[in-house]
Design a protein around this motif. Structure first.
Motif, PDB file in Angstrom:
ATOM      1  N   PHE A  79       6.780   3.897 -16.373  1.00 27.44           N
ATOM      2  CA  PHE A  79       7.901   4.061 -17.295  1.00 27.44           C
ATOM      3  C   PHE A  79       8.861   2.888 -17.151  1.00 27.44           C
ATOM      4  O   PHE A  79       9.294   2.295 -18.151  1.00 27.44           O
ATOM      5  CB  PHE A  79       8.583   5.389 -16.957  1.00 27.44           C
ATOM      6  N   GLY A  80       9.138   2.552 -15.880  1.00 28.08           N
ATOM      7  CA  GLY A  80      10.021   1.406 -15.634  1.00 28.08           C
ATOM      8  C   GLY A  80       9.427   0.141 -16.228  1.00 28.08           C
ATOM      9  O   GLY A  80      10.120  -0.670 -16.841  1.00 28.08           O
ATOM     10  N   ARG A  85       0.836  -1.200   0.000  1.00 32.56           N
ATOM     11  CA  ARG A  85       0.000   0.000   0.000  1.00 32.56           C
ATOM     12  C   ARG A  85       0.867   1.245   0.000  1.00 32.56           C
ATOM     13  O   ARG A  85       0.504   2.274  -0.551  1.00 32.56           O
ATOM     14  CB  ARG A  85      -0.903  -0.029   1.224  1.00 32.56           C
ATOM     15  N   ARG A 141       3.692  11.317 -10.023  1.00 29.80           N
ATOM     16  CA  ARG A 141       5.022  11.117 -10.605  1.00 29.80           C
ATOM     17  C   ARG A 141       5.594   9.765 -10.219  1.00 29.80           C
ATOM     18  O   ARG A 141       6.312   9.140 -11.004  1.00 29.80           O
ATOM     19  CB  ARG A 141       5.946  12.243 -10.158  1.00 29.80           C
ATOM     20  N   SER A 142       5.266   9.317  -9.006  1.00 30.53           N
ATOM     21  CA  SER A 142       5.738   7.988  -8.622  1.00 30.53           C
ATOM     22  C   SER A 142       5.096   6.934  -9.491  1.00 30.53           C
ATOM     23  O   SER A 142       5.741   5.974  -9.929  1.00 30.53           O
ATOM     24  CB  SER A 142       5.385   7.702  -7.166  1.00 30.53           C
ATOM     25  N   TYR A 143       3.811   7.118  -9.720  1.00 34.27           N
ATOM     26  CA  TYR A 143       3.135   6.168 -10.594  1.00 34.27           C
ATOM     27  C   TYR A 143       3.767   6.190 -11.969  1.00 34.27           C
ATOM     28  O   TYR A 143       3.947   5.157 -12.609  1.00 34.27           O
ATOM     29  CB  TYR A 143       1.649   6.508 -10.709  1.00 34.27           C
ATOM     30  N   ALA A 144       4.105   7.405 -12.411  1.00 38.45           N
ATOM     31  CA  ALA A 144       4.687   7.524 -13.737  1.00 38.45           C
ATOM     32  C   ALA A 144       6.002   6.775 -13.809  1.00 38.45           C
ATOM     33  O   ALA A 144       6.293   6.117 -14.814  1.00 38.45           O
ATOM     34  CB  ALA A 144       4.885   9.003 -14.086  1.00 38.45           C
ATOM     35  N   VAL A 145       6.783   6.849 -12.720  1.00 40.01           N
ATOM     36  CA  VAL A 145       8.061   6.144 -12.725  1.00 40.01           C
ATOM     37  C   VAL A 145       7.834   4.652 -12.886  1.00 40.01           C
ATOM     38  O   VAL A 145       8.487   3.987 -13.700  1.00 40.01           O
ATOM     39  CB  VAL A 145       8.844   6.429 -11.431  1.00 40.01           C
ATOM     40  N   GLN A 160       1.515   3.018  -3.050  1.00 41.47           N
ATOM     41  CA  GLN A 160       0.426   3.879  -3.516  1.00 41.47           C
ATOM     42  C   GLN A 160       0.476   5.183  -2.732  1.00 41.47           C
ATOM     43  O   GLN A 160      -0.341   5.422  -1.873  1.00 41.47           O
ATOM     44  CB  GLN A 160      -0.926   3.205  -3.274  1.00 41.47           C
ATOM     45  N   ASN A 161       1.469   6.043  -3.030  1.00 41.49           N
ATOM     46  CA  ASN A 161       1.604   7.238  -2.210  1.00 41.49           C
ATOM     47  C   ASN A 161       0.779   8.396  -2.730  1.00 41.49           C
ATOM     48  O   ASN A 161       0.759   9.455  -2.142  1.00 41.49           O
ATOM     49  CB  ASN A 161       3.071   7.647  -2.081  1.00 41.49           C
ATOM     50  N   GLY A 162       0.107   8.197  -3.853  1.00 39.72           N
ATOM     51  CA  GLY A 162      -0.766   9.249  -4.345  1.00 39.72           C
ATOM     52  C   GLY A 162      -0.065  10.220  -5.274  1.00 39.72           C
ATOM     53  O   GLY A 162      -0.710  11.040  -5.912  1.00 39.72           O
ATOM     54  N   TYR A 163       1.272  10.155  -5.354  1.00 41.72           N
ATOM     55  CA  TYR A 163       1.986  11.088  -6.225  1.00 41.72           C
ATOM     56  C   TYR A 163       1.993  10.556  -7.641  1.00 41.72           C
ATOM     57  O   TYR A 163       2.500   9.457  -7.907  1.00 41.72           O
ATOM     58  CB  TYR A 163       3.418  11.295  -5.738  1.00 41.72           C
TER      59      TYR A 163
END
Lengths: 523, 647, 279, 99
Positions: free
Chosen positions: B631-632, B616, B624-628, B619-622
């Motif tokens: 992308f990865g 969980r 950009r993290s999701y984007a990383v 799932q920090n809500g950012y």
């Protein structure tokens, strides 16, 4: 095309559920009567099915078949064999008693802390369960069966979680928490099983290209469908796992005591006498029929599990302090017998197992419902809170004793016939297993008599001194059950006549023959 | 005539059903109805008996098939009856003694508010017992077998508000179930061996299977017999069973039900004949129990428990005889019948004494009763003489034959051992029965004021007892004395009637075969020895109890006495090993179920929960993290594609 | 046109590629590295124009023009408008706040780039057919495209039209704010101020020492510190207050000094005059 | 020079754009980076079009532009309304999308 009587048997209670739910909130009694009438009508339907079923005829009779989801070959296919028709009859028979026994269980409580409990919902849910269970006994399409197998969890979940036993030890909040724990546990266990079964169902479709029981069985018999050994075993395990949870087989049994302990007595009967039977029934119908080789492969392990269930369930029943949990563990033990009989793969074992399903339904219903009457009088489920009831309420005690004696399989009562058949059938194929299972009958006597002694005999406790005896409604629930137990104990022939041909079919499915007696074999 | 057989069972069964379901309306006539139906059954039995006498010896057996009970592929069980000489003997004994005890109970239970139910249970017992002896297959016999167990359970626990009674009832049922396990395994073995379990085919086909299999079946049958007939090691329930009303002790736990084990062994004679090892086991069990029961009987102060020990011992004789094969079967049954008479008489006498003594059971608080209850004294005395084997009375004829047969076990040491044990048992029997007789009817009065029932739960209810009142011993009403007198007649004359000209043995011979025993020493020598032992036992008892005053509270006694009072520590063993051990086992299993079996599942759930808790945090809500991660992921996919291409 | 069909381009195109390509990459890098959004937008616009040139060089004449007109001309302007709305001078902090984000981004980017380039390198892309035939088939690039759009891709084209309309409506819906309550009258506002008990008088005016359009310059309090209250709320929210307090103070000081100087010189002059006069 | 270099350039620009999306917090700049990535793709399409000698690649690039235009319109509208309610154009401020 003839009248679709099998569909009608399942649709009738479903309609009943809707009608019951639609009764205005204030007219609770009317809702009860509606539910009772519909369940009785279903019983009449089931009786017609039973009469129209010809024991010597085709394997599946009264069949119906309609295309449903054509793209996946899912069909709405119904049909009953001797085992199915008996189970349908049992279900239809028990539901009126369940409704009658739960007459006041869903009356709204006046106290503020308790929620308002809609009577209509309670009875509608019971009828809903009946509809699904009946249809699942009739389904000969694997996918249709799977859907019903899962769908019946929903009304059961609400019945357990929403209408708990009023007799509990802690506060209302505490009881509500325990109840919802039990309901969630019930749901999660069974969903987990269902999920794995779904995978197996899909796998079966991929391998066999059909969901139809008869088509697959035919293809298997004719050799046109050749499953790889590993595939068959995996699929078998997928099905069996779900059924073993439902049945429930050790070590997947732990949901049952919680669910039966927290639910009201009629719902507990519904769980163990009706819904759980789908599990053992499905082992006979699907596991053995679709995967005969894998069934034989898994037999040793399953027999060990069944034996553990028998002994372990009985020992745990001895150790219980709660009446309903005790009965639940006794059921675990009895389900061990049923599974043992099924997988002994002898005629006696399987006939016995099928009879056992019926008889266990009757005997547990009798014992559990009387226990429910007892508990509702005193407001406690703890054995230690009772004592000397026999003196103040002899009829209640007497019926309780008869229910208990049926549970311990006293000869002369119906469960003896089935238990002995299972034992003989098992012994013929696996002597050691037969002997170990025989220990179960001693343990059964132990837990039943300990329960009776602690609750019914001894000095009269002050709390039970004013306990009333059984009322007319309650007697009307128990008396027919006891009469049936006696009748089927002395004259089980009407049932065995229906069951025997179906068992022969199953035996030929698994290509097993009964071991011949030594004397004949020597010749 | 065959059609009458079912009537034997049907009459008492009807009585049970009517009395148990009938409700309070039947309270006033219930006991008469019950007695009447028991008598009706006796009449039917008598009619059948007369009919049987009119036929030749080999044609006497009757068969009746009612209907197919459990028809399953390869498994046929019928509700069918077989009435041969052996069954007939039992039918007459059961219905005869049963009817007498029904009559007796009318008086004995007069003040009990649940008398109707008592008679219902008695009728149920009769039905089950009759079913047991006239069944034509082992499975139906098993129904009767458990049926008598149920009736015994209900009757021992008749005064259920007494915890001791409820416990004794439960114990009786449970110990019996252990025996029943043996019977059901035996039936299963028969089924797998012979494919059937009807008497005829099974007993006729014993030659076709191995001796090992027959030994196994025999041992399982013996286990069953041990449970029902209270033989070592399953004897512990019988003493406790005396918690039941005295007529029950007389009928069920002396005359009839407990002898079912003997019936089973004799009925299965063909199996045992072909399995000498099983026979030896039977003889050993009988011999051990014979001594065991006798020793226990010597130490008990409770009159009923002393008699219960005696019952155990006498059944030991019967089992011993039954284990001897064709030389013993007839004597086993003969002793069974005579024992039925005199032991029932003794129990009824004991009941009569208790009736007059405010339900006191401790013999140390009796004494000098012979003047106050003469009829009881005389009938009890005749029963006493019969049981110790006083020459000419029933017990003499039957027991003496068994001792002879025991000496005839074989020509070697075993014959001597078993014969010696039987002889010793006769001596001990004389000792404890003389002790009972003297303590009860002779000597000075040692009566005690009645205890307060509120304080002492062991007091039997039913009779109005004023606390602190001294007992006023009086003769019992006629309904009680008449059965005692009838039974006393049987105790005196039955043995002689049966034995003269081997009448009884010849009557049973078509069923059990009969061979004359050839003991290792001559018959007159055995008889003489028996007389000597008998007199010695009686004399010792007189010296110990008649010659000296009997203390009201029991002396500490020797080690053996104390052990015998506690049933030779068998109960203690059971308690420590089985009860305690079982309790610990179940408790720990409850714990295991909760923590281990349930715990594993819950633990799985919890570990998934923990894992999700970790996940969980991704799932920090950012965005950009999701984007990383996206992308990865794409990079990994491309890498995978390239690698797949490259490979 | 023939140059387009070769596997090797003309030297002119090569020179153009290397020069403009370098600039495009620099522009892209600047786009992501500039602190102010408006600078990023300008760099991006530059890159896009270069891309338009590349389109032209690749024979996509129509696209090249569209790129300039639509992208650089319309879309980038839209960006600029929004940038203005949000605050043209607002500078981002380039300090990373998410733990490990920069490293992960760098690793992913590097890996991705390498993979992409490796992929292109691996692919067999040696032979370029050129667009000569395709462009001339319908008599030119635009005609060729038109033929395709209105035949083969007509369905996609229509859907794209619908998409554009939807986007336009969507943008309006998103940015439009319906007034849901009646605007407060001045009387109500003043009453509210009285109720709340603060700023009873009108807020102070900005830019006391206004030397230009001083709407974004905070007024100074007597101790010389700026008061944000004096600036419009919108500008405050955008963070566009120009702090001119030091300059203003410097100005003040300079003014004082200047006047001092003048007065001092006068004084000196007076002193001198006075001394001289005394002398 | 081989025209394949256009593809390398496109890959480079795309990667730069992607890195920008990951690094920048200002929603407008992030959006510009997305545009940069789209343009890189367009360049690749055009180069492929030349490579294969047909106009389909250009058509795709054309559609990409149209879609990008629509996307920009909606996206910027979203940014504006976000800014109105939050007074910030930082993508990190809108981080409620979590459990």
């Amino acid at each position: 095309m003839s009248f679709p009587i099998l569909t009608a048997t399942a649709v009738l209670p479903a309609v009943g559920a809707i009608v019951t739910a639609a009764v205005p909130a204030a007219r609770r009694t009317a809702a009860k009567w509606v539910a009772l009438l519909f369940s009785l009508a279903t019983l009449v339907m089931a009786a017609i099915v039973l009469v129209r079923f010809e024991p010597g005829g085709d394997r599946y009779q009264l069949t119906e078949s309609h295309a449903w989801i054509a793209d996946f070959g899912v069909r709405y296919e119904l049909g009953v064999d001797g085992i199915g028709v008996v189970m349908v009859a049992l279900t239809a028979l028990l539901i009126p008693f369940v409704i009658l026994a739960g007459w006041h269980d869903a009356d709204p409580v006046e106290t503020k802390s308790s929620r308002w409990r809609p009577t209509q919902g309670f009875f509608a849910l019971i009828l809903m369960v009946e509809a699904m269970v009946v249809l699942s006994f009739e389904a000969t399409d694997v996918f249709l069966f799977y859907i019903l197998f899962e769908a019946m969890l929903i009304p059961m979940y609400f019945l357990i979680g929403g209408f708990g036993d009023r007799a509990h030890s802690g506060t209302d909040e505490n009881a509500a928490a325990q109840r919802s724990y039990a309901a969630v546990k019930f749901l999660l266990y069974n969903l987990a099983g269902g999920l794995i079964m779904l995978a197996a169902v899909i796998g079966l479709y991929v391998v066999a290209g059909s969901f139809s029981l008869s088509e697959i069985a035919e293809a298997r018999a004719s050799g046109s469908l050749d499953m790889a050994t590993t595939t068959e075993r995996l699929l078998f395990l997928g099905f069996f796992f779900a059924f073993a949870i439902k049945a429930p087989l050790w070590p997947l049994h732990t949901w049952l005591p919680n669910a039966m302990g927290e639910a009201t007595a009629p719902v507990a009967v519904l769980i163990t006498a009706v819904v759980d039977k789908v599990g053992t029934f499905a082992m006979l119908r699907f596991c053995l029929q679709l995967f005969p080789e894998a069934s034989k492969w898994a037999t040793p392990v399953i027999i060990v599990l069944a034996l553990v269930s028998i002994v372990y369930g009985a020992l745990l029943a001895v150790g219980q302090r709660d009446i309903k949990r005790l009965i639940a563990y006794a059921s675990v033990s009895h389900f061990g017998f049923i599974v043992l009989g099924i997988f002994a793969m002898t005629s006696q074992g399987q006939s016995g197992a099928t009879l056992y399903m019926v008889n266990h339904g009757l005997s547990t219903a009798a014992l559990m419902l009387v226990a429910g009457f007892l508990i509702s009088r005193r407001g406690s489920r703890l054995i230690a809170d009772y004592g000397g009831v026999q003196k103040v309420a002899p009829v209640l005690a007497g019926t309780f004793l008869i229910g208990g004696l049926a549970t311990l399989s006293l000869p002369g009562l119906a469960p003896f016939v089935s238990e002995f058949l299972v034992l003989v059938g098992t012994f013929a194929a696996y002597p050691v297993a037969g002997i170990i299972a025989t220990f179960g009958i001693v343990l059964a006597a132990l837990y039943t008599l300990v329960l009776y002694q602690r609750t019914m005999t001894g000095p009269v406790k002050t709390e039970v001194r004013t306990m009333p005896d059984l009322k007319v409604r309650e007697l009307a629930v128990v008396a027919p059950l006891i009469a049936l137990l006696l009748f089927l104990g002395v004259f089980p022939k009407p049932l065995t006549e229906i069951i025997n041909p179906a068992v022969e079919h199953t035996m030929s499915d698994v290509q097993k023959q009964d071991p011949r007696p030594d004397v004949e074999a020597a010749k | 005539m065959e059609n009458l057989i079912a009537l034997l069972v049907a009459a008492p069964l009807l009585g049970a059903a009517v009395l148990l379901c009938g409700g309070r309306r039947l309270d006033r006539i219930g006991h008469w109805l019950g007695t009447l139906l028991a008598a009706a059954s006796f009449v039917v039995g008598a009619v059948l008996f007369v009919d049987m006498l009119g036929k030749g010896a080999e044609e006497r057996a009757l068969h009746q098939k009612l209907f197919s009970w459990i028809p399953v592929e390869g498994f046929q069980a019928d509700i069918a009856f077989q009435l041969d000489q052996l069954s007939m003997t039992f039918v007459l004994l059961i219905t005869g003694v049963g009817t007498l005890i029904h009559i007796y109970s009318i008086g004995y239970m007069e003040h009990d508010e649940r008398r109707r139910r008592f008679f219902g249970y008695l009728n149920l017992f009769l039905a089950a017992m009759l079913l047991l002896v006239i069944a034509d297959n082992y499975l139906l016999l098993y129904v009767g077998w458990e049926g008598v167990g149920l009736a015994s359970y209900l009757l021992i626990g008749f005064w259920q508000h007494k915890p001791s009674a409820a416990t004794a009832a439960k114990k009786a049922f449970l110990v019996n179930r252990v025996g029943d396990m043996g019977l059901s395994i035996a039936i299963m073995l028969m089924f797998t061996t012979f494919g059937t379990f009807a008497f005829g085919p099974v007993l006729g086909a014993t030659g076709e299977t191995s001796e090992g299999m027959l030994t196994a079946i025999g041992l399982m049958l013996l286990l069953a017999a041990c449970g029902k007939s209270a033989q070592v090691p399953l004897q512990s329930w019988l003493g406790d069973a005396m918690e039941g009303p005295t007529p029950v002790s007389a009928l069920i736990h002396a005359a009839t039900m407990v002898t079912a084990g003997v019936y089973l062994i004799v009925r299965s004679g063909a199996i045992f004949n072909a399995a000498p090892d099983a026979q030896l086991a039977v003889v050993i069990v009988g011999a051990v129990t014979l001594l065991f029961g006798a020793i226990v009987g010597c130490a008990k102060d409770d009159i009923k428990k002393a008699l219960a020990g005696s019952t155990m011992s006498q059944i030991g004789y019967m089992v011993l005889a039954a284990g001897l094969g064709p030389i013993g079967y007839a004597f086993a049954i003969m002793h069974l019948v005579t024992h039925g008479f005199f032991k029932a008489g003794l129990f009824l006498g004991a009941g009569s004494v208790m009736h007059g003594m405010n339900d006191e059971v401790d013999m140390r608080k009796y004494g000098g009763l012979r003047r106050y209850m003469p009829i009881t004294f005389v009938t009890f005395g005749l029963g006493y003489l019969a049981i110790i084997g006083f020459p000419g009375l029933s017990g003499f004829w039957s027991k003496d034959k068994i001792i002879e047969a025991a000496f005839a076990y074989d020509d070697g040491i075993r014959g001597w051992i078993f014969g010696g044990v039987a002889l010793l048992g006769a001596g001990i029997t004389a000792f404890y029965m003389t002790r009972v007789m003297i303590m009860t009817f002779f000597g000075e009065k040692r009566w005690q004021p009645a205890p307060d029932p509120d304080k002492d739960a062991s007091v039997e209810p039913g009779i109005e007892v004023t606390p602190g009142e001294m007992p006023h011993p009086h003769e019992s009403p006629r309904s009680m004395t008449i059965p005692m007198i009838v039974l006393a007649f049987g105790s005196v004359f039955a043995g002689a009637f049966f034995s003269i000209g081997d009448r009884f043995a010849n009557w049973l011979a078509p069923v059990t075969q009969f061979e004359h025993p050839h003991p290792v020493i001559s018959v007159p020598a055995i008889t003489t020895a028996t007389m000597v032992v008998l007199l010695a036992g009686a004399l010792i008892a007189y010296l110990m109890y008649g010659h000296r005053p009997v203390p009201v509270t029991a002396p500490r006694g020797s080690l053996l006495t104390r052990a015998a009072r506690r049933d030779l520590l068998q109960d203690d063993f059971n308690h420590v090993v089985l009860v305690r051990g079982g309790e610990h086992l179940t408790r720990s299993l409850v714990y295991v179920d909760h923590s281990l079996v349930d715990g594993v599942v819950n633990g799985t759930a919890a570990s998934f929960g923990g894992l999700s808790g970790r996940l969980r945090k991704l799932q920090n809500g950012y965005a950009r993290s999701y984007a990383v991660s996206m992308f990865g992921g794409t990079a990994i996919l491309i890498a995978a594609t390239l690698l797949m291409r490259a490979v | 046109m023939n140059t387009l069909a070769a596997s090797v381009t003309s030297t002119g195109e090569a020179v153009q590629f290397w020069v403009l390509g370098t600039i495009a990459v620099i522009g892209a890098l600047c786009t992501i590295l500039m602190k102010r959004a408006v600078h990023s937008a300008l760099c991006l616009a530059g890159t896009m124009i270069i891309l338009a040139v590349f389109y032209l060089a690749n024979g996509a004449y129509f696209l090249g023009v569209v790129q300039i007109v639509v992208y650089t001309g319309a879309i980038m302007m839209l960006f600029l408008f929004v940038v203005m709305l949000v605050g043209v001078t607002a500078a981002d902090s380039l300090k990373e706040t998410l733990k490990g984000q920069r490293w992960l981004a760098a690793a992913c980017g590097l890996g991705f780039g390498i993979l992409l380039i490796a992929g292109i390198g691996n692919a067999s892309l040696k032979n370029f057919n050129g667009l000569g035939a395709a462009n001339s088939a319908h008599g030119g690039n635009v005609e060729g495209l038109a033929a395709l759009i209105f035949t083969k891709y007509v369905f996609a084209f229509e859907i794209t039209g619908a998409l554009l309309i939807t986007a336009a409506v969507g943008a309006m819906v998103l940015t439009h704010r319906e007034r849901t309550e009646r605007a407060k009258t001045q009387r109500e506002l003043s009453e509210q101020r009285v109720r709340e008990g603060k700023h009873l008088p009108p807020l102070p005016a900005p830019g006391v020492y206004a030397r230009h359009n001083a709407v974004d310059i905070a007024g100074l309090l007597p101790d010389g510190t700026p008061s944000e209250l004096t600036v419009n709320k919108t500008l405050r929210d955008r963070g566009q207050i120009r702090d001119v307090s030091t300059e203003a103070l410097d100005d003040l000081k300079a003014l004082e000094q200047r006047s001092e100087e003048r007065l001092g010189r006068d004084k000196d002059a007076r002193d001198r005059d006075g001394q001289e006069a005394k002398r | 020079m081989n025209p394949v270099n256009y593809l390398y350039l496109a890959a480079l620009l795309f990667t730069i754009g992607a890195a920008g999306v990951l690094i920048r917090r200002n929603a407008i700049v992030v959006f510009m980076c997305v545009e940069l990535m789209l343009n890189a793709c367009n360049l690749a399409f055009v180069a492929f079009s030349r490579m294969h000698g047909n106009l389909d690649g250009q058509i795709i690039a054309f559609f990409t532009m149209v879609v990008a235009a629509a996307e920009v319109v909606v996206g910027l509208a979203i940014i504006v309304s976000l800014f109105r309610s939050r007074h910030s154009a930082s993508v990190d401020d809108a981080s409620l999308m979590k459990l």
